[in-house]
Design an enzyme around this catalytic site. Sequence first.
Site, PDB file in Angstrom:
ATOM      1  N   ARG A 172       0.828  -1.215   0.000  1.00  0.00           N
ATOM      2  CA  ARG A 172       0.000   0.000   0.000  1.00  0.00           C
ATOM      3  C   ARG A 172       0.863   1.267   0.000  1.00  0.00           C
ATOM      4  O   ARG A 172       0.520   2.282   0.612  1.00  0.00           O
ATOM      5  CB  ARG A 172      -0.968   0.007   1.200  1.00  0.00           C
ATOM      6  CG  ARG A 172      -1.907  -1.195   1.206  1.00  0.00           C
ATOM      7  CD  ARG A 172      -2.834  -1.221   0.002  1.00  0.00           C
ATOM      8  NE  ARG A 172      -3.654  -2.424  -0.024  1.00  0.00           N
ATOM      9  CZ  ARG A 172      -3.387  -3.512  -0.748  1.00  0.00           C
ATOM     10  NH1 ARG A 172      -2.314  -3.543  -1.522  1.00  0.00           N
ATOM     11  NH2 ARG A 172      -4.192  -4.549  -0.718  1.00  0.00           N
ATOM     12  N   SER A 222     -11.663  -1.669   2.732  1.00  0.00           N
ATOM     13  CA  SER A 222     -10.949  -2.252   3.861  1.00  0.00           C
ATOM     14  C   SER A 222     -10.216  -1.147   4.621  1.00  0.00           C
ATOM     15  O   SER A 222      -9.409  -0.417   4.043  1.00  0.00           O
ATOM     16  CB  SER A 222      -9.960  -3.303   3.364  1.00  0.00           C
ATOM     17  OG  SER A 222      -9.272  -3.891   4.428  1.00  0.00           O
ATOM     18  N   GLU A 292      -5.270   1.419   6.416  1.00  0.00           N
ATOM     19  CA  GLU A 292      -5.023   1.369   4.977  1.00  0.00           C
ATOM     20  C   GLU A 292      -5.685   2.559   4.305  1.00  0.00           C
ATOM     21  O   GLU A 292      -5.153   3.130   3.360  1.00  0.00           O
ATOM     22  CB  GLU A 292      -5.590   0.066   4.408  1.00  0.00           C
ATOM     23  CG  GLU A 292      -5.479  -0.074   2.903  1.00  0.00           C
ATOM     24  CD  GLU A 292      -5.963  -1.431   2.423  1.00  0.00           C
ATOM     25  OE1 GLU A 292      -6.642  -1.469   1.382  1.00  0.00           O
ATOM     26  OE2 GLU A 292      -5.667  -2.439   3.075  1.00  0.00           O
TER      27      GLU A 292
END
Length: 301
Positions: A172, A222, A292
């Site tokens: 990420r 998420s 995230e």
Amino acid sequence: MQLMDLKQQGIDIQENIPLSRFTFTKTGGPAQYLAFPKNLKELELLVNTVKSNDIPLTVIGNASNLIIRDGGITGLVLILTKMNEITANKENATVTADAGARIIDTSEAACEAGLSGLEFAAGIPGSVGGAVFMNAGAYGGETEFVIKSVCVLTREGEFKTYTHDEMEFGYRHSLVQETGDIVVSATFGLEVGDKWAIKAKMEYFNGLRRAKQPLEYPSCGSVFKRPAGHFVGPMIIKAGLQGKRIGGAEDSMKHAGFIVNVGGATATDYLDLIHLIQKTIKKDFDVDLQTEVRIIGKEKD
């Protein structure tokens, strides 16, 4: 030249616009200025104008993996969704897409051209620019696996092209998170495959997504990164937090790793629930959950 003078040049620029209109969570305060450039010329002009006037600049992509605090964003916010051209080249096994193109549409274009490698992105709701910025991934695939090159506009107004290796992809993460460069397009290096096999794989992934994710509610996807050696959802369930609600934000009963807007949620509701989950997981499992989702903007006065 002042920022609002650019309206006279045909640039779509507005003042004091609620960003909740654009975020996938349906939350977020106003943008002081909000612009939708249609091409590189307009983007370059906007970047140079904010630079010369010392105005802060924020790019929010498709606002799918994003929480904007209730105080909104000072300065200029760019949404690049009008820059959305996608070109597939089967001979070279590449797809080049503008930053504002949806990564879903990019995977569909690859499929139509009989090019394999972007199937994992068939249901990711973000933009190409956002996928590159966050190194988005799903079902074992990640953006970095298929990136060939990335074209950016620096905050100084210079166009540059980075190779795959220069992008410094990680979990990420990508180089442009550090540099602040604005992704303007990306070229994906793919493999020639069978169109129908590619389509079947995309449909399979989308079926999994529909079955497991709370797509019926607004959300930012998420919320947490997966910590090494652990799964976020089961920890949240064991901590008794699945279904926990603060204001209109609820930890999803369908997928504990998602926080959904069940009605009237504010960004503060989201953030309070995130902090509660982080605090509880640290206490119960001694695990530090990292978000995230990207969290930006200022607190409401």
